[in-house]
Design an enzyme around this catalytic site. Structure first.
Site, short mmCIF file in Angstrom:
data_model
loop_
_atom_site.label_atom_id
_atom_site.label_comp_id
_atom_site.label_asym_id
_atom_site.label_seq_id
_atom_site.Cartn_x
_atom_site.Cartn_y
_atom_site.Cartn_z
N ASP B 36 -53.01 -28.96 8.61
CA ASP B 36 -51.67 -28.32 6.90
C ASP B 36 -53.07 -27.03 6.77
O ASP B 36 -53.78 -27.08 6.97
CB ASP B 36 -51.84 -29.67 5.90
CG ASP B 36 -50.98 -30.65 6.87
OD1 ASP B 36 -50.22 -30.36 7.69
OD2 ASP B 36 -51.56 -31.53 6.63
N LYS B 58 -48.61 -27.36 5.15
CA LYS B 58 -47.40 -28.05 3.76
C LYS B 58 -47.76 -27.48 2.89
O LYS B 58 -49.66 -27.36 2.17
CB LYS B 58 -47.89 -29.35 3.47
CG LYS B 58 -47.47 -30.08 5.30
CD LYS B 58 -47.26 -31.70 5.25
CE LYS B 58 -47.36 -32.90 5.88
NZ LYS B 58 -46.61 -34.27 5.79
N MET B 171 -50.71 -33.92 -6.79
CA MET B 171 -49.69 -33.58 -7.45
C MET B 171 -48.66 -33.93 -8.90
O MET B 171 -46.95 -34.05 -8.47
CB MET B 171 -49.15 -34.32 -6.41
CG MET B 171 -49.73 -33.60 -5.08
SD MET B 171 -49.06 -33.95 -3.36
CE MET B 171 -49.80 -35.51 -3.52
#
Lengths: 249, 249
Positions: B36, B58, B171
């Site tokens: 990623d 991502k 996040m």
């Protein structure tokens, strides 16, 4: 004399390969290593010739050296100009009193650094084929120590039961009947899967699986012993398909 | 042809020294690396000459490659007899869909191993001088993703507010106003300390501290941007004395 530096280093859960690259580097350069009973004594093999080793082993509740004395030892070694590694199982800030040691160093004006370690709370379930989070099944996880109960500080199992997600209990096997009763009383389903993992990430790793309803009895019957990590939640079922370590050739 | 093996490897939070010794070893031996957007692209430097690299980056919600395609890629590389490292930020089983990838491999009969990584949930607060657990202050911590809310699956902030201990939200910056409102409505004290840490464990690390009452406004005023890790709880106050990384020479 200029003060030495203290590195609070996490040794990881047991598999010596789970030490970090930085942890290995500071071990190689340490003048003195202050360590607990480690899951992986092999890590001391990284130390340089002539290193001073101090065993201040903690065996569950039984501290070989009082916490204050450990802090004093770190301070006097650093004041003598030595570079010190304080090596702790798992991660220094996940239980294990690393915060207290850092505070004692800060108050004594000793420079320190934290080198995080792989916490057993996540890695031991992973070695048993249990992801602590899993999309749609468990979007959170909580890590708690069962040890606290022995000090008369009962945890609020009611709040933990309200979380539908993964609960990881470290140092909780002796308290298992109380933990289970607390969660059931708080309304957690009796069929919630539970796993106990002993010697996680080591060749001797052993896992016991059940439900909140039957796990305490199974532990009694199989004489499954502490120390072990307890995982409560639906992610435990993943183990049926994801168990990889215990089936390595 | 014998199937290759897939290693689901945690790259850690950013500081390349926080890769594990085992993670480094499997990277050095990999025929193919599927990765990623990494906090630390330097880790790819461990790869051997001729390694095949696959970027399936991502970036928050924006998946460059659909999850199913990533799983298919891992399976076909392994079926072609190659040793594959699937390199993920943090720990593969702390969000990041490592569980799903492991399940896809298991169903396809591809042998796999998990190499845990240092999770940012614990290490980033540590680098900001915040121990997620601290004796008598916080005997537990909960890790949750704020990302979930964007999928319409609102978290039960009520349950999280009931826990007096440390809450770590990954996040979650874009969801901060909702998270704060959820916790306050559920009865969490407005004076509860909150920290936001951006680029944790990297030279550019930056930390913003406030309380549940004022943090959303401070974030707005300072234009503090995601991605960042949110820590809620009394342990945040430790930072006043324990902040070590941001004061390194």
């Amino acid at each position: 004399m200029a003060s030495g530096r203290v590195f609070l280093v996490g040794a990881g859960p047991g598999d010596p390969g789970l030490l970090t690259v930085k942890g290995r580097r500071v071990l190689e350069h340490a003048d003195a290593i202050v360590y607990d009973r480690l899951a992986s004594p092999r890590l001391l093999g990284y130390a340089k010739p002539g290193v001073s080793l101090y065993y201040v082993g903690k065996v569950a509740d039984d501290h070989t050296m009082p916490q204050r004395d450990i802090e004093q030892l770190l301070i006097s070694l650093a004041r003598a100009g030595r570079n010190v590694v304080r090596l702790k199982g798992g991660d220094p800030f996940v239980f294990g009193r690393g915060g207290e040691e850092a505070l004692a160093l800060a108050k004594a004006d000793i420079p320190f650094e934290v080198v995080p370690g792989i916490t057993s709370a996540v890695s031991v379930p992973a070695y048993a084929g249990i992801p602590v989070t899993y999309r749609d099944v468990s979007p959170s996880f909580t890590v708690v120590t069962g040890h606290r109960s022995t000090e008369g500080l009962e945890l609020d199992w009611n709040a933990y039961a309200k979380l539908s997600d993964t609960l990881v209990v470290l140092m909780g096997v002796r308290q298992l009947p109380r933990i289970v009763a607390g969660l059931l009383t708080a309304g957690k389903s009796p069929t919630t899967p539970v796993a106990l993992i002993r010697w996680g990430t080591r060749a001797a790793q052993r896992t016991l699986v059940g439900t909140l309803e039957d796990i305490a009895e199974t532990v009694r019957q199989t004489r499954f012993q502490s120390p072990a990590i307890i995982v409560v939640g639906d992610v435990v079922s993943s183990r049926d398909e994801l168990s990889w370590f215990e089936s390595l050739p």
